[in-house]
Design a protein around this motif. Sequence first.
Motif, short mmCIF file in Angstrom:
data_model
loop_
_atom_site.label_atom_id
_atom_site.label_comp_id
_atom_site.label_asym_id
_atom_site.label_seq_id
_atom_site.Cartn_x
_atom_site.Cartn_y
_atom_site.Cartn_z
N SER A 22 0.81 -1.23 0.00
CA SER A 22 0.00 0.00 0.00
C SER A 22 0.84 1.28 0.00
CB SER A 22 -0.92 0.03 1.22
OG SER A 22 -1.93 -0.91 1.04
N CYS A 23 1.69 1.40 -1.02
CA CYS A 23 2.54 2.58 -1.08
C CYS A 23 1.78 3.75 -1.67
CB CYS A 23 3.78 2.29 -1.92
SG CYS A 23 4.85 1.06 -1.15
N THR A 24 1.73 4.85 -0.93
CA THR A 24 1.05 6.05 -1.39
C THR A 24 1.98 7.24 -1.23
OG1 THR A 24 -1.09 5.16 -0.75
CG2 THR A 24 -0.95 7.55 -1.04
N THR A 25 2.19 7.96 -2.32
CA THR A 25 3.00 9.17 -2.25
C THR A 25 2.78 9.96 -3.53
OG1 THR A 25 5.18 10.08 -1.79
CG2 THR A 25 5.10 8.20 -3.27
N ALA A 26 3.38 11.14 -3.59
CA ALA A 26 3.26 11.95 -4.80
C ALA A 26 4.50 12.80 -4.97
CB ALA A 26 2.01 12.84 -4.70
N VAL A 27 4.81 13.10 -6.21
CA VAL A 27 5.93 13.97 -6.51
C VAL A 27 5.40 15.12 -7.36
CG1 VAL A 27 8.23 14.15 -7.53
CG2 VAL A 27 7.48 11.98 -6.53
N ASP A 28 5.52 16.33 -6.85
CA ASP A 28 5.01 17.48 -7.60
C ASP A 28 5.96 17.86 -8.73
OD1 ASP A 28 2.59 17.97 -6.35
OD2 ASP A 28 3.56 19.03 -4.68
N LYS A 29 5.42 18.63 -9.64
CA LYS A 29 6.25 19.13 -10.74
C LYS A 29 7.41 19.94 -10.16
CE LYS A 29 5.53 21.29 -15.27
NZ LYS A 29 6.82 21.92 -15.37
N GLY A 30 8.61 19.62 -10.61
CA GLY A 30 9.79 20.34 -10.15
C GLY A 30 10.33 19.89 -8.81
N ASP A 207 13.65 17.78 -1.89
CA ASP A 207 12.59 18.49 -1.18
C ASP A 207 12.00 17.58 -0.12
OD1 ASP A 207 12.42 20.98 -2.83
OD2 ASP A 207 12.08 19.49 -4.40
N ARG A 208 11.93 16.28 -0.48
CA ARG A 208 11.37 15.32 0.48
C ARG A 208 12.19 14.05 0.46
NH1 ARG A 208 6.63 14.94 -2.15
NH2 ARG A 208 6.45 12.81 -1.43
N VAL A 209 12.12 13.32 1.55
CA VAL A 209 12.78 12.02 1.62
C VAL A 209 11.74 10.98 1.99
CG1 VAL A 209 14.54 10.62 2.77
CG2 VAL A 209 14.99 13.04 2.30
N ILE A 210 11.75 9.89 1.23
CA ILE A 210 10.87 8.77 1.54
C ILE A 210 11.75 7.65 2.09
CG2 ILE A 210 9.46 6.93 0.52
CD1 ILE A 210 8.48 9.01 -1.51
N PHE A 211 11.38 7.11 3.24
CA PHE A 211 12.12 5.99 3.79
C PHE A 211 11.26 4.74 3.69
CE2 PHE A 211 13.01 3.16 7.40
CZ PHE A 211 14.33 2.85 7.13
N ILE A 217 6.19 2.29 2.88
CA ILE A 217 6.72 3.64 3.06
C ILE A 217 6.55 3.99 4.54
CG2 ILE A 217 6.40 6.07 2.51
CD1 ILE A 217 5.64 5.27 -0.30
N ILE A 218 7.68 4.07 5.27
CA ILE A 218 7.63 4.32 6.71
C ILE A 218 7.58 5.82 6.99
CG2 ILE A 218 8.77 3.91 8.93
CD1 ILE A 218 8.10 1.32 7.72
N GLU A 219 8.41 6.55 6.24
CA GLU A 219 8.44 8.00 6.42
C GLU A 219 8.39 8.67 5.06
OE1 GLU A 219 10.38 9.99 9.27
OE2 GLU A 219 11.00 8.29 10.50
N ASP A 220 7.72 9.80 5.02
CA ASP A 220 7.62 10.56 3.78
C ASP A 220 7.47 12.01 4.22
OD1 ASP A 220 7.05 11.82 1.43
OD2 ASP A 220 5.41 10.47 0.84
N ARG A 221 8.60 12.72 4.32
CA ARG A 221 8.52 14.06 4.87
C ARG A 221 9.59 14.97 4.30
NH1 ARG A 221 8.86 14.05 10.40
NH2 ARG A 221 8.45 12.02 11.25
N PRO A 222 9.43 16.28 4.52
CA PRO A 222 10.42 17.24 4.02
C PRO A 222 11.81 16.89 4.52
CG PRO A 222 8.48 18.39 4.81
CD PRO A 222 8.28 16.94 5.14
#
Lengths: 245, 243
Positions: A22-30, A207-211, A217-222
Amino acid sequence: MPMIEMRDVCKWYGPTFQVLKSCTTAVDKGEVVVVCGPSGSGKSTLIKCVNGLEPFQSGAITVDGIEVAAKGTDLPKLRARIGMVFQHFELFPHLKIIDNLCLGQTKVLGRSRAEAMAKATALLHRVGLDEHADKFPGQLSGGQQQRVAIARALAMDPVAMLFDEPTSALDPEMITEVLDVMVALAHDGMTMMVVTHEMGFARKVADRVIFMDKGEIIEDRPTDEFFGKPRSDRAQLFLSKILSH
Amino acid sequence: MNYHWNWGIFLEPSPEGIGTYFDMLMMGLRWTLVTAVLAWIIAVSLGSAVGVLRTLPSRLGVGLGDAYVEFFRNIPLLVQLFLWYFVLPELLPKDLGNWLKTLPNASFWTGAVGVGLFMSARIAEQVKAGIQSLPRGQSMAATALGLTTAQTYIYVLLPMTLRIILPPLTSETLNTLKNTSVALTIGLAELTARTRAMQEYSFQVFEAFTAATVIYLVINALITVVLRRFEKAIAIPGYVAGT
């Protein structure tokens, strides 16, 4: 709207072994997002799902609004707009450097040979390899080959770039030259998803790091927050291991 | 051994009334060569197609390819030629069977196609192994660029496969030529058949087979030299296999 969006992506190898949970994340333009985690955590698999190199069983991924796994999606056309750089470079050994950069342009995008050559030459200049255009991949060092691979991906004018451990197969003295190219690319505003253990690179441009660990996905933060104090035990353990030197 | 050597025999007229014994062997050689060339074209084109088929992500394709290879590889060439030449025309509808039987140069066509199919199974095996020896990342990189499966094979996988399998392909080319001699059993007047005919007419068995041996050796040596040159010509600067 995000450039890359993943919702509840699950993937199994065989009936029982779940590699993505259940991996959920997003990458914005740029945006530049670094994905890290111990080996076997599913990070490479995750970014290979983005351009459909790896199929997944449930969930959804969209790139620039196009659903990757939808039946009607023209996958080759979508892939042509997503650049990808591999751990082992994967240049085509029988083609000269310049032809490695032209193949996709002429065969997929339908550009004329002259147009493709001009683009390729400009990109080789950008990665500092002008004088190697007529050599073959086997005649270049690992770092040079990886820069060519980045240029090859850029030649397709991608809307986003995926990097799958781009420096893991390199000798230490060649890592910098590749990271420099990636940093410049990030500063130019390229949308990037980068699987890497180079935490210096992550600190500098992400901008963000996903661990990830065990397919989750355990962490997804700036970036600042990730490297700052509050974080999960697993991420802390991982960081302490790779940052201890 | 009470044997009467006569190396001049080659210049004596053959009892067939169409020139000397030398001419007779040369006519045999001509059949050997045209049969080998046609068989080789069939072997390489069908072998490549089946080899590629067996590496596609399609269970049906792989299954069909495997069955093809097992069929043509597991039956002796001699039996295969007999099947195509003597059995197949009887199994076909009457008109078609009769057409096959009365085909001009039937033993040539059967021999070339039969040897070609037999060899294609071996070449398919090598093409498959060659493709599978390439790093998996190569087809991934091509796919990621947006190339279709067909384009990936044509522009990325097959050019490297050719370079990898050229040495064994050289052996198979020589085998194709040598295997045409089996077609003498279905009446093809190729080099070995003409050599035996010469022996029967003249009783100069040693001279006849010495000539055949030398001819086969020279032709195969030539093929080897040409293919080695080709191998060098398409070698990639800086490329080390397996890296």
